[in-house]
Design a protein around this motif. Sequence first.
Motif, PDB file in Angstrom:
ATOM      1  N   THR A   8       0.840  -1.210   0.000  1.00 32.46           N
ATOM      2  CA  THR A   8       0.000   0.000   0.000  1.00 32.46           C
ATOM      3  C   THR A   8       0.872   1.256   0.000  1.00 32.46           C
ATOM      4  O   THR A   8       0.604   2.219  -0.732  1.00 32.46           O
ATOM      5  CB  THR A   8      -0.926  -0.017   1.238  1.00 32.46           C
ATOM      6  N   VAL A   9       1.896   1.230   0.852  1.00 33.94           N
ATOM      7  CA  VAL A   9       2.790   2.407   0.922  1.00 33.94           C
ATOM      8  C   VAL A   9       3.468   2.620  -0.428  1.00 33.94           C
ATOM      9  O   VAL A   9       3.557   3.756  -0.933  1.00 33.94           O
ATOM     10  CB  VAL A   9       3.823   2.218   2.050  1.00 33.94           C
ATOM     11  N   TYR A  10       3.974   1.567  -1.035  1.00 35.66           N
ATOM     12  CA  TYR A  10       4.649   1.699  -2.327  1.00 35.66           C
ATOM     13  C   TYR A  10       3.680   2.182  -3.398  1.00 35.66           C
ATOM     14  O   TYR A  10       4.043   2.982  -4.268  1.00 35.66           O
ATOM     15  CB  TYR A  10       5.265   0.347  -2.712  1.00 35.66           C
ATOM     16  N   TRP A  11       2.468   1.706  -3.346  1.00 31.81           N
ATOM     17  CA  TRP A  11       1.454   2.126  -4.331  1.00 31.81           C
ATOM     18  C   TRP A  11       1.211   3.622  -4.228  1.00 31.81           C
ATOM     19  O   TRP A  11       1.203   4.344  -5.237  1.00 31.81           O
ATOM     20  CB  TRP A  11       0.165   1.342  -4.094  1.00 31.81           C
ATOM     21  N   ILE A  12       1.001   4.083  -2.986  1.00 31.27           N
ATOM     22  CA  ILE A  12       0.685   5.490  -2.799  1.00 31.27           C
ATOM     23  C   ILE A  12       1.900   6.373  -3.106  1.00 31.27           C
ATOM     24  O   ILE A  12       1.790   7.456  -3.701  1.00 31.27           O
ATOM     25  CB  ILE A  12       0.177   5.731  -1.371  1.00 31.27           C
ATOM     26  N   ALA A  13       3.072   5.896  -2.696  1.00 34.23           N
ATOM     27  CA  ALA A  13       4.277   6.734  -2.838  1.00 34.23           C
ATOM     28  C   ALA A  13       4.853   6.716  -4.238  1.00 34.23           C
ATOM     29  O   ALA A  13       5.428   7.714  -4.692  1.00 34.23           O
ATOM     30  CB  ALA A  13       5.338   6.264  -1.831  1.00 34.23           C
ATOM     31  N   VAL A  14       4.690   5.615  -4.969  1.00 30.95           N
ATOM     32  CA  VAL A  14       5.395   5.491  -6.244  1.00 30.95           C
ATOM     33  C   VAL A  14       4.451   5.225  -7.407  1.00 30.95           C
ATOM     34  O   VAL A  14       4.447   5.970  -8.413  1.00 30.95           O
ATOM     35  CB  VAL A  14       6.463   4.365  -6.153  1.00 30.95           C
ATOM     36  N   VAL A  15       3.659   4.179  -7.297  1.00 30.04           N
ATOM     37  CA  VAL A  15       2.931   3.687  -8.464  1.00 30.04           C
ATOM     38  C   VAL A  15       1.919   4.697  -8.983  1.00 30.04           C
ATOM     39  O   VAL A  15       1.850   4.990 -10.195  1.00 30.04           O
ATOM     40  CB  VAL A  15       2.253   2.338  -8.146  1.00 30.04           C
ATOM     41  N   VAL A  16       1.103   5.270  -8.094  1.00 29.03           N
ATOM     42  CA  VAL A  16       0.037   6.162  -8.565  1.00 29.03           C
ATOM     43  C   VAL A  16       0.586   7.445  -9.189  1.00 29.03           C
ATOM     44  O   VAL A  16      -0.148   8.151  -9.893  1.00 29.03           O
ATOM     45  CB  VAL A  16      -0.930   6.507  -7.404  1.00 29.03           C
ATOM     46  N   LYS A  17       1.854   7.742  -8.926  1.00 32.21           N
ATOM     47  CA  LYS A  17       2.427   8.959  -9.473  1.00 32.21           C
ATOM     48  C   LYS A  17       2.985   8.756 -10.882  1.00 32.21           C
ATOM     49  O   LYS A  17       3.435   9.710 -11.491  1.00 32.21           O
ATOM     50  CB  LYS A  17       3.535   9.462  -8.536  1.00 32.21           C
ATOM     51  N   GLN A  18       3.017   7.529 -11.338  1.00 34.85           N
ATOM     52  CA  GLN A  18       3.492   7.263 -12.695  1.00 34.85           C
ATOM     53  C   GLN A  18       2.333   7.356 -13.673  1.00 34.85           C
ATOM     54  O   GLN A  18       1.185   7.041 -13.326  1.00 34.85           O
ATOM     55  CB  GLN A  18       4.134   5.869 -12.771  1.00 34.85           C
ATOM     56  N   ASP A  19       2.636   7.747 -14.857  1.00 35.45           N
ATOM     57  CA  ASP A  19       1.582   7.929 -15.869  1.00 35.45           C
ATOM     58  C   ASP A  19       1.968   7.180 -17.138  1.00 35.45           C
ATOM     59  O   ASP A  19       2.931   7.574 -17.822  1.00 35.45           O
ATOM     60  CB  ASP A  19       1.407   9.429 -16.173  1.00 35.45           C
TER      61      ASP A  19
END
Length: 770
Positions: A91-102
């Motif tokens: 969850t932390v990695y998703w919020i911190a990294v994944v969702v910010k990629q486009d």
Amino acid sequence: MASLTMMPARGRMWLRAGFGVGVVLLVAQFLTIMPAVRSWVSGHSWADDILQDAVYLLAAALVLTRAVVVRQDRGAWLLMAAGLSFYAAGTVYWIAVVVKQDPPPYPSASDVMWLMYYPFAYAAVSRLLRARQSRISLSAWLDGLIAAACAAAVASMVFLTGFTWGGSGWSVVVSLAYPIADIVLAGVLLGAWALSGWRLERLWILLLAGMGLNTVANGIHMWETTTGMSIPGHWTDTLWTVALAVIVAAAWQSPQPTSERLPARALVGVALPAVLACVSMALLLAGSWRYDGLPRASSALAAAAITAAIVRMLLTVRAVEALADARRQARTDDLTGLPNRRLFQETLDRDLHDRDARAPLAVAIIDLDRFKEINDSFGHQLGDRLLQLVAARLACAVGTDGVLARLGGDEFGVILPGAGAERAQEIAARLLAALRLSFDLEQIALHVDASVGVAFFPDHGADCVMLMRHADSAMYIAKDDHIGVAVASTVTDLDDGRRRLATLEELRAGLDRGELILHYQPQLNLTADAVTGVEALVRWNHPERGLVYPDVFLPLAERAGLMGRLTSQVLEMAIEQCRAWRADGLKLAVAVNLSASNLQDTALPGYVADVLSRHGVPSAALHLEVTEEILMRDAARATDVLAELRAMGVRLAVDDYGTGYSSLAYLHALPVDDLKLDRAFVAHCDTDPRSAAIVKSTVELAHNLGMRMIAEGVENGAALELLRQWDCDLVQGYHLSRPQPPDRLAAWLRQRQPPTQPDHGARKPAIADR
């Protein structure tokens, strides 16, 4: 939570703070559902990110702390903490990294970490189950299969309906892994609960609820993703948060003792598998009605649940049959096939329940006489066969008039519904008549007698216990009085029965404590005009009642099988006293009474020889007296024992002659040396011509058979002179002396006649000396 007390004070403070933060986060998650708060969070995405990260990280930390602090189930909670840690990291990695990629990559490292939660969760549940259920029955395995298959079928219908195989290879694998993992988790959760026996343990229920909510939230999220529809208010996030809170609560439950881990009620254990099987059937029916049907996995899982339910039903039928058979066996006597005491009492209770007081009912207790001697003489195998024949004969005699049962040992009971006093006594007499016919066993014809006690409803009691007590007490009266059948009368009978039982238990203890003592009555040799022997008479020196005479306790000892122990003690004391007298110059023979049951003991001659040898007393100094009652037992066996004793040099006498059979045939056959005429004839020989004729003729009979004559019950000088004139050999009675303790008797003897020289050589064994 009691586990907190195991931590240091500082640790408890931080842990309480952690729980406090958790409550705040849970409340905040619920507030985000409100439209106003939701609108604010949408404009400040960082707040929602922090909330999600904090919830997952705190849950993992609290479960890990529990695993470290509390030893019990540590391995399971370490596994659960590891799974939650992977979930939080994803969850932390998703919020911190994944969702910010486009665009956000799929699959990503977060997917791998989220999927890692499942194997750890499976392992944690498995370990908790194994710690609580070391042995699992086949029916529990089937319940688990039904529950797991049904839960997985429902979950697969939710997760797989509408599933598409679009995308590249890894995206398909990951997309399929999520529903499969949740389907397996649903099956594991419900299956584990079934395998635990549907136990209602707080830890177990909370854990299953928390993990179940997590699976439900995943299902809702998949439905949103698949259909393109979303549920307003981020309900899925709230459900995930609640699920984590419940899992944490489960982890910190105080361990329950095994005795407090309550199993589900039997109805639940039967109903839940049936309900789950019906749900599976409903899924298959629903799939058959739908145009597109169910996913194949759902159909297969539902079919597996139904198959397991069918097998479970067959096992249940067999278990019910086995239970019925066990109940029947528990209420049936193995040896005779009759109802046993339990079924007898249940039947009697049922017959008495709400019975009209005017409707008669009788209870009879039947006890075989001297059955123990048959067992001892011929062995238990023949005794068991006799009981089987007795049971069959009693069953025929009772017929349809009542219910016959074996209550234990050689005791039988009969319930006679509708039988009044006259009818019950008639049936009891019929039972006795049937038993008195000979039984042919292994070329041996045995004659059996019995004693019957009868009690009636409501005269002797309105319940099973009182009726059986009265009937049992009446049976003992019949046995003591040798009357065959006795009817219960008053409460006094019960009091007598209680006193008999209390006396018997006190006698057992008295034998252990050595409370028996002997008094001795001298026997005057009329030819030598000297006391040449004494008769040993046993007394019980009761610590509270004082001296108890043998007529009180010997019948009880005979019925209870204590005569062997009692006779051994009497012989030991009598021969030891004889040795002491002989060493002091009083050369007296000691007479000891034997019961008929003693003569069934083939080890008796060896024991007598051993006692005489140990005390250095010649065998001729021991006289053993037996009654004519031996003819009512196994006369042949008794004759063999007597012959062996006589061959050792022990002198034998028939006691109480004239009160039994008085058969010349047995006098000719028995290896005896003396006749001892009963006091009933001797006491009146000086006043009653008939008694005088009997005594005089019996003296002549004894002499003609080569025996000595001993007359007991000499009460006056006139009787003594008549006996002297009739050439009687020995006499004893109150005219001569009452029974006395050994020290007083010794003083009495020294006054009457001077002692001979002490027998210093008496310690040398002289078993054959006559």
